[in-house]
Design a protein around this motif. Structure first.
Motif, PDB file in Angstrom:
ATOM      1  N   VAL A   1     -67.640  62.200  23.133  1.00 19.83           N
ATOM      2  CA  VAL A   1     -67.185  63.462  22.533  1.00 19.83           C
ATOM      3  C   VAL A   1     -66.058  63.210  21.533  1.00 19.83           C
ATOM      4  CG1 VAL A   1     -66.017  65.651  23.054  1.00 19.83           C
ATOM      5  CG2 VAL A   1     -67.972  64.920  24.412  1.00 19.83           C
ATOM      6  N   THR A   2     -65.130  62.328  21.866  1.00 19.84           N
ATOM      7  CA  THR A   2     -64.035  62.007  20.951  1.00 19.84           C
ATOM      8  C   THR A   2     -64.561  61.388  19.666  1.00 19.84           C
ATOM      9  OG1 THR A   2     -62.550  61.651  22.815  1.00 19.84           O
ATOM     10  CG2 THR A   2     -61.884  60.729  20.709  1.00 19.84           C
ATOM     11  N   ALA A   3     -65.477  60.447  19.791  1.00 19.57           N
ATOM     12  CA  ALA A   3     -66.053  59.824  18.604  1.00 19.57           C
ATOM     13  C   ALA A   3     -66.828  60.836  17.763  1.00 19.57           C
ATOM     14  CB  ALA A   3     -66.954  58.667  19.015  1.00 19.57           C
ATOM     15  N   LEU A   4     -67.591  61.695  18.409  1.00 22.04           N
ATOM     16  CA  LEU A   4     -68.364  62.705  17.677  1.00 22.04           C
ATOM     17  C   LEU A   4     -67.447  63.691  16.955  1.00 22.04           C
ATOM     18  CD1 LEU A   4     -71.144  63.840  17.002  1.00 22.04           C
ATOM     19  CD2 LEU A   4     -70.996  65.214  19.074  1.00 22.04           C
ATOM     20  N   LEU A   5     -66.405  64.147  17.647  1.00 24.53           N
ATOM     21  CA  LEU A   5     -65.469  65.078  17.015  1.00 24.53           C
ATOM     22  C   LEU A   5     -64.737  64.445  15.834  1.00 24.53           C
ATOM     23  CD1 LEU A   5     -63.914  66.969  20.054  1.00 24.53           C
ATOM     24  CD2 LEU A   5     -65.478  67.869  18.323  1.00 24.53           C
ATOM     25  N   SER A   6     -64.397  63.177  15.949  1.00 23.67           N
ATOM     26  CA  SER A   6     -63.722  62.524  14.830  1.00 23.67           C
ATOM     27  C   SER A   6     -64.657  62.360  13.634  1.00 23.67           C
ATOM     28  CB  SER A   6     -63.158  61.167  15.256  1.00 23.67           C
ATOM     29  OG  SER A   6     -64.197  60.262  15.524  1.00 23.67           O
ATOM     30  N   ILE A   7     -65.927  62.105  13.883  1.00 17.85           N
ATOM     31  CA  ILE A   7     -66.895  62.004  12.783  1.00 17.85           C
ATOM     32  C   ILE A   7     -67.063  63.352  12.093  1.00 17.85           C
ATOM     33  CG2 ILE A   7     -69.342  61.643  12.251  1.00 17.85           C
ATOM     34  CD1 ILE A   7     -69.323  59.494  14.470  1.00 17.85           C
ATOM     35  N   VAL A   8     -67.200  64.411  12.878  1.00 18.97           N
ATOM     36  CA  VAL A   8     -67.350  65.759  12.310  1.00 18.97           C
ATOM     37  C   VAL A   8     -66.101  66.152  11.539  1.00 18.97           C
ATOM     38  CG1 VAL A   8     -67.587  68.200  12.908  1.00 18.97           C
ATOM     39  CG2 VAL A   8     -69.030  66.504  14.023  1.00 18.97           C
ATOM     40  N   ALA A   9     -64.921  65.899  12.109  1.00 15.75           N
ATOM     41  CA  ALA A   9     -63.673  66.247  11.424  1.00 15.75           C
ATOM     42  C   ALA A   9     -63.516  65.454  10.135  1.00 15.75           C
ATOM     43  CB  ALA A   9     -62.490  66.003  12.349  1.00 15.75           C
TER      44      ALA A   9
ATOM     45  N   PHE B   1     -65.895  64.221   8.272  1.00 14.59           N
ATOM     46  CA  PHE B   1     -66.865  64.743   7.303  1.00 14.59           C
ATOM     47  C   PHE B   1     -66.365  66.034   6.665  1.00 14.59           C
ATOM     48  CE2 PHE B   1     -70.547  67.438   6.323  1.00 14.59           C
ATOM     49  CZ  PHE B   1     -71.152  66.643   5.365  1.00 14.59           C
ATOM     50  N   ILE B   2     -65.873  66.952   7.497  1.00 17.40           N
ATOM     51  CA  ILE B   2     -65.379  68.237   6.970  1.00 17.40           C
ATOM     52  C   ILE B   2     -64.185  68.010   6.043  1.00 17.40           C
ATOM     53  CG2 ILE B   2     -64.238  70.399   7.635  1.00 17.40           C
ATOM     54  CD1 ILE B   2     -66.046  70.385  10.134  1.00 17.40           C
ATOM     55  N   LEU B   3     -63.277  67.128   6.437  1.00 20.78           N
ATOM     56  CA  LEU B   3     -62.123  66.842   5.580  1.00 20.78           C
ATOM     57  C   LEU B   3     -62.550  66.192   4.269  1.00 20.78           C
ATOM     58  CD1 LEU B   3     -59.633  65.574   8.274  1.00 20.78           C
ATOM     59  CD2 LEU B   3     -59.351  67.621   6.859  1.00 20.78           C
ATOM     60  N   ALA B   4     -63.522  65.290   4.315  1.00 27.09           N
ATOM     61  CA  ALA B   4     -63.992  64.626   3.097  1.00 27.09           C
ATOM     62  C   ALA B   4     -64.672  65.616   2.160  1.00 27.09           C
ATOM     63  CB  ALA B   4     -64.938  63.489   3.455  1.00 27.09           C
ATOM     64  N   VAL B   5     -65.450  66.528   2.717  1.00 27.74           N
ATOM     65  CA  VAL B   5     -66.139  67.526   1.890  1.00 27.74           C
ATOM     66  C   VAL B   5     -65.127  68.458   1.215  1.00 27.74           C
ATOM     67  CG1 VAL B   5     -67.669  69.550   2.022  1.00 27.74           C
ATOM     68  CG2 VAL B   5     -68.305  67.438   3.156  1.00 27.74           C
ATOM     69  N   ASN B   6     -64.033  68.751   1.907  1.00 23.75           N
ATOM     70  CA  ASN B   6     -63.015  69.646   1.359  1.00 23.75           C
ATOM     71  C   ASN B   6     -62.014  68.937   0.460  1.00 23.75           C
ATOM     72  OD1 ASN B   6     -63.976  72.020   2.507  1.00 23.75           O
ATOM     73  ND2 ASN B   6     -62.962  71.560   4.453  1.00 23.75           N
ATOM     74  N   GLY B   7     -62.216  67.654   0.171  1.00 30.10           N
ATOM     75  CA  GLY B   7     -61.374  66.944  -0.780  1.00 30.10           C
ATOM     76  C   GLY B   7     -60.172  66.234  -0.180  1.00 30.10           C
ATOM     77  N   HIS B   8     -60.127  66.068   1.091  1.00 27.52           N
ATOM     78  CA  HIS B   8     -59.017  65.380   1.752  1.00 27.52           C
ATOM     79  C   HIS B   8     -59.481  64.001   2.224  1.00 27.52           C
ATOM     80  CE1 HIS B   8     -56.769  69.114   1.714  1.00 27.52           C
ATOM     81  NE2 HIS B   8     -57.808  69.724   2.267  1.00 27.52           N
ATOM     82  N   SER B   9     -59.823  63.151   1.283  1.00 28.46           N
ATOM     83  CA  SER B   9     -60.414  61.862   1.647  1.00 28.46           C
ATOM     84  C   SER B   9     -59.421  60.939   2.347  1.00 28.46           C
ATOM     85  CB  SER B   9     -60.982  61.173   0.412  1.00 28.46           C
ATOM     86  OG  SER B   9     -59.950  60.950  -0.535  1.00 28.46           O
ATOM     87  N   ASP B  10     -58.135  61.007   2.000  1.00 29.38           N
ATOM     88  CA  ASP B  10     -57.144  60.150   2.662  1.00 29.38           C
ATOM     89  C   ASP B  10     -57.013  60.509   4.136  1.00 29.38           C
ATOM     90  OD1 ASP B  10     -56.701  58.929   0.261  1.00 29.38           O
ATOM     91  OD2 ASP B  10     -54.941  60.160  -0.235  1.00 29.38           O
TER      92      ASP B  10
ATOM     93  N   ALA C   1     -59.247  62.121   5.881  1.00 34.90           N
ATOM     94  CA  ALA C   1     -60.541  61.847   6.517  1.00 34.90           C
ATOM     95  C   ALA C   1     -60.645  60.385   6.928  1.00 34.90           C
ATOM     96  CB  ALA C   1     -61.678  62.210   5.563  1.00 34.90           C
ATOM     97  N   THR C   2     -60.123  59.493   6.094  1.00 35.52           N
ATOM     98  CA  THR C   2     -60.140  58.063   6.434  1.00 35.52           C
ATOM     99  C   THR C   2     -59.286  57.793   7.667  1.00 35.52           C
ATOM    100  OG1 THR C   2     -60.426  57.528   4.102  1.00 35.52           O
ATOM    101  CG2 THR C   2     -59.684  55.753   5.531  1.00 35.52           C
ATOM    102  N   ALA C   3     -58.118  58.414   7.726  1.00 36.97           N
ATOM    103  CA  ALA C   3     -57.240  58.219   8.882  1.00 36.97           C
ATOM    104  C   ALA C   3     -57.873  58.769  10.162  1.00 36.97           C
ATOM    105  CB  ALA C   3     -55.898  58.889   8.636  1.00 36.97           C
ATOM    106  N   VAL C   4     -58.466  59.944  10.085  1.00 42.47           N
ATOM    107  CA  VAL C   4     -59.112  60.543  11.259  1.00 42.47           C
ATOM    108  C   VAL C   4     -60.272  59.676  11.728  1.00 42.47           C
ATOM    109  CG1 VAL C   4     -60.502  62.504  12.026  1.00 42.47           C
ATOM    110  CG2 VAL C   4     -58.387  62.895  10.764  1.00 42.47           C
ATOM    111  N   ALA C   5     -61.051  59.172  10.793  1.00 46.87           N
ATOM    112  CA  ALA C   5     -62.182  58.318  11.156  1.00 46.87           C
ATOM    113  C   ALA C   5     -61.706  57.019  11.805  1.00 46.87           C
ATOM    114  CB  ALA C   5     -63.023  58.021   9.927  1.00 46.87           C
ATOM    115  N   ALA C   6     -60.615  56.456  11.303  1.00 45.63           N
ATOM    116  CA  ALA C   6     -60.089  55.208  11.872  1.00 45.63           C
ATOM    117  C   ALA C   6     -59.574  55.420  13.291  1.00 45.63           C
ATOM    118  CB  ALA C   6     -58.977  54.660  10.981  1.00 45.63           C
ATOM    119  N   VAL C   7     -58.836  56.496  13.503  1.00 43.56           N
ATOM    120  CA  VAL C   7     -58.310  56.780  14.842  1.00 43.56           C
ATOM    121  C   VAL C   7     -59.448  57.088  15.807  1.00 43.56           C
ATOM    122  CG1 VAL C   7     -56.936  58.414  16.192  1.00 43.56           C
ATOM    123  CG2 VAL C   7     -56.053  57.515  14.037  1.00 43.56           C
TER     124      VAL C   7
END
Length: 69
Positions: free
Chosen positions: A24-32, A34-43, A45-51
């Motif tokens: 669930v943690t991994a899935l939520l981080s992937i979804v978050a 993706f949503i951040l990257a789509v909204n233009g917050h790529s930096d 999104a990278t941090a959320v994906a790494a954590v």
């Protein structure tokens, strides 16, 4: 003849819970991410994906060794 193997067929509840929380943690981080990257917050999104990836890897490994004489 009766088997001498006393191990249970199903893993303990805590092991199943840990596995579900890891997934669930991994899935939520992937979804978050993706949503951040789509909204233009790529930096961010990278941090959320790494954590999320680090949590998934750290929580996904469990080794149990039982030595009986």
């Amino acid at each position: 003849m009766t088997s001498l193997d006393r191990t249970t067929g199903a893993p303990p509840f805590e092991a199943r819970l840990l596995a579900w929380l890891t997934v669930v943690t991994a899935l939520l981080s992937i979804v978050a991410a993706f949503i951040l990257a789509v909204n233009g917050h790529s930096d961010v999104a990278t941090a959320v994906a790494a954590v999320g990836g680090a949590v998934g890897v750290a929580g996904g490994i469990r080794v149990i060794v039982q030595i009986k004489n």
